[in-house]
Design a protein around this motif. Sequence first.
Motif, mmCIF file in Angstrom:
data_model
loop_
_atom_site.group_PDB
_atom_site.id
_atom_site.type_symbol
_atom_site.label_atom_id
_atom_site.label_comp_id
_atom_site.label_asym_id
_atom_site.label_seq_id
_atom_site.Cartn_x
_atom_site.Cartn_y
_atom_site.Cartn_z
ATOM 1 N N THR A 204 0.835 -1.199 0.000
ATOM 2 C CA THR A 204 0.000 0.000 0.000
ATOM 3 C C THR A 204 0.870 1.250 0.000
ATOM 4 N N ALA A 205 0.296 2.315 -0.538
ATOM 5 C CA ALA A 205 1.018 3.581 -0.609
ATOM 6 C C ALA A 205 0.448 4.604 0.355
ATOM 7 N N GLY A 206 -0.402 4.166 1.266
ATOM 8 C CA GLY A 206 -0.989 5.097 2.217
ATOM 9 C C GLY A 206 -1.776 4.336 3.257
ATOM 10 N N PRO A 207 -2.478 5.036 4.137
ATOM 11 C CA PRO A 207 -3.258 4.359 5.173
ATOM 12 C C PRO A 207 -4.401 3.559 4.561
ATOM 13 N N ALA A 208 -4.786 2.475 5.265
ATOM 14 C CA ALA A 208 -5.884 1.631 4.790
ATOM 15 C C ALA A 208 -7.177 2.431 4.741
ATOM 16 N N ARG A 209 -7.970 2.189 3.697
ATOM 17 C CA ARG A 209 -9.246 2.880 3.543
ATOM 18 C C ARG A 209 -10.324 1.855 3.231
ATOM 19 N N ALA A 210 -11.522 2.151 3.619
ATOM 20 C CA ALA A 210 -12.638 1.273 3.290
ATOM 21 C C ALA A 210 -13.135 1.611 1.891
ATOM 22 N N PRO A 211 -13.399 0.611 1.049
ATOM 23 C CA PRO A 211 -13.967 0.890 -0.278
ATOM 24 C C PRO A 211 -15.371 1.438 -0.155
ATOM 25 N N GLU A 212 -15.830 2.090 -1.192
ATOM 26 C CA GLU A 212 -17.173 2.673 -1.154
ATOM 27 C C GLU A 212 -18.166 1.729 -1.815
ATOM 28 N N ALA A 213 -18.932 2.187 -2.777
ATOM 29 C CA ALA A 213 -20.001 1.365 -3.339
ATOM 30 C C ALA A 213 -19.485 0.228 -4.222
ATOM 31 N N GLY A 214 -18.294 0.377 -4.770
ATOM 32 C CA GLY A 214 -17.752 -0.663 -5.644
ATOM 33 C C GLY A 214 -18.372 -0.680 -7.025
ATOM 34 N N VAL A 215 -18.827 0.476 -7.492
ATOM 35 C CA VAL A 215 -19.438 0.570 -8.825
ATOM 36 C C VAL A 215 -18.328 0.621 -9.877
ATOM 37 N N GLU A 216 -18.434 -0.269 -10.857
ATOM 38 C CA GLU A 216 -17.393 -0.374 -11.877
ATOM 39 C C GLU A 216 -17.891 0.137 -13.231
ATOM 40 N N ARG A 217 -16.933 0.656 -14.011
ATOM 41 C CA ARG A 217 -17.208 0.923 -15.424
ATOM 42 C C ARG A 217 -15.928 0.706 -16.203
ATOM 43 N N ASP A 218 -16.087 0.440 -17.470
ATOM 44 C CA ASP A 218 -14.948 0.198 -18.345
ATOM 45 C C ASP A 218 -14.177 1.495 -18.557
ATOM 46 N N LEU A 219 -12.858 1.392 -18.578
ATOM 47 C CA LEU A 219 -12.037 2.573 -18.826
ATOM 48 C C LEU A 219 -12.227 3.064 -20.255
ATOM 49 N N GLY A 220 -12.263 2.151 -21.191
ATOM 50 C CA GLY A 220 -12.619 2.520 -22.554
ATOM 51 C C GLY A 220 -11.484 2.925 -23.466
ATOM 52 N N VAL A 221 -10.266 3.168 -22.950
ATOM 53 C CA VAL A 221 -9.202 3.638 -23.833
ATOM 54 C C VAL A 221 -7.975 2.747 -23.803
ATOM 55 N N ASP A 222 -7.836 1.871 -22.821
ATOM 56 C CA ASP A 222 -6.638 1.038 -22.746
ATOM 57 C C ASP A 222 -6.796 -0.152 -23.680
ATOM 58 N N MET A 223 -5.841 -0.317 -24.619
ATOM 59 C CA MET A 223 -5.990 -1.334 -25.652
ATOM 60 C C MET A 223 -5.288 -2.647 -25.319
ATOM 61 N N THR A 224 -4.416 -2.662 -24.334
ATOM 62 C CA THR A 224 -3.578 -3.837 -24.120
ATOM 63 C C THR A 224 -3.718 -4.454 -22.737
ATOM 64 N N ASN A 225 -4.268 -3.745 -21.757
ATOM 65 C CA ASN A 225 -4.412 -4.267 -20.410
ATOM 66 C C ASN A 225 -5.882 -4.324 -20.008
ATOM 67 N N TRP A 226 -6.180 -5.107 -18.973
ATOM 68 C CA TRP A 226 -7.515 -5.122 -18.403
ATOM 69 C C TRP A 226 -7.589 -3.977 -17.403
ATOM 70 N N ALA A 227 -8.574 -3.097 -17.548
ATOM 71 C CA ALA A 227 -8.649 -1.932 -16.665
ATOM 72 C C ALA A 227 -10.097 -1.521 -16.459
ATOM 73 N N VAL A 228 -10.453 -1.220 -15.214
ATOM 74 C CA VAL A 228 -11.783 -0.703 -14.898
ATOM 75 C C VAL A 228 -11.639 0.457 -13.915
ATOM 76 N N VAL A 229 -12.621 1.335 -13.949
ATOM 77 C CA VAL A 229 -12.718 2.431 -12.990
ATOM 78 C C VAL A 229 -13.695 2.010 -11.901
ATOM 79 N N VAL A 230 -13.318 2.232 -10.649
ATOM 80 C CA VAL A 230 -14.156 1.851 -9.509
ATOM 81 C C VAL A 230 -14.559 3.108 -8.745
#
Length: 408
Positions: free
Chosen positions: A60-86
């Motif tokens: 981790t790069a900082g203090p532990a945080r609790a996740p929020e709703a966990g709503v995902e959407r596709d990033l839409g521009v990355d052509m070579t890796n698997w990526a989502v926005v949360v």
Amino acid sequence: MDFRLPTASGAVTLTDARLRVVDGSGGAARAGSGVGAELAAMVLRGHPPLVDAGTARVVTAGPARAPEAGVERDLGVDMTNWAVVVDEAFLVKVVRDWGGAERSVRQLDRLAAAGADFVPRTAGRIEWTVPGLGTGTVAVVSEYVAGASDGWTWAVDDLLEHLGGGPAPLWPGELGALTARLHLALAADVPPRATSPDAGLRSRVHDALDRAAEVAEGDTSVRLANRMPALRSLADTLPDTAAGRLIPVHGDLHVGQFLRVPEAGTPRYLVVDLDGDPQNSPASLVADELEPAAVDVAHLLVSVDLVGSIAQRRLGRADARVTAWADAARAQLLAAYRSALHDAGADDLLDERLLPALEVEQFARELSYAARFLPRWNYAPDAGITARYAPTADREDPPWTPPASPTT
């Protein structure tokens, strides 16, 4: 042999050094499957997953945080890796090849140590130690900058506005200065070492031209062949000894790697995607290869031409004004880069004699990238090569025209 790093809704699987994100049914996971949110939660909470082989840990790069709703959407521009926005707050990225994230992790650590404020903040990562393969980064979670857009959008919009009578874009100079800051930060912990671009680098440029010639088709192939003698000659201009230092470059630095964040007054730019060139083998990304800063600069200069290609596609016609703009924009970018290096007392980072040959290499690699990953992109480097290099062969040279579709 198959290994699994499970989440509640799926897993990251490892088969023959290839990583794949799957949902509960074993199919390819998509945004909304929950896997991305669960990987983000592991990192944010500092809770490593249980794995069926080896061990996993969370950095981790900082203090532990609790996740929020966990709503995902596709990033839409990355052509070579698997990526989502949360939750519109975090970007979760899983690379496709074992070892493919190591370069990015090292670069981000360097930039953090240098206090760089021009990259999105990293929340942390999941590392997996697998028998026989060693330790590799599986997922990286970083800040998602809401409202930002990448350069293939805003740079083209600015150019089209200019062609319609608006002011000339200022971003070429801004990106040149920011690239200098990037290089200074990446080079901060690297001892000075002169580079000697010997026959190996020249061979690399010629090899890129060979691959481009193999994949080019139709009129693209004819235009490339008509310019090949000139391109080969430029490849041979690489000096035996160069003045610039070797540094850990970005490795895939084009206009699209700059996010622009709208703010009052001067916009803010962020540099992203330090994974390296997706055409390189994963093994080459594990080693800490140092290259001339001119590699990044050449790539960025070529991408200015590609912005012009996209603009002409959106216009639906070839436009000679774009070439004139690209010439001026490239000069502004290079001047700003030089000036920022000079102000930092680091003129030795760049040897401009390398640029013509390295630009040729990048144009060739763009054609190969299109053939391998994104065929509809072929028109862009084809346009750039056609405009920037005069034909030398005594044969018909079909004019370049943009594809019918106005999308990139």
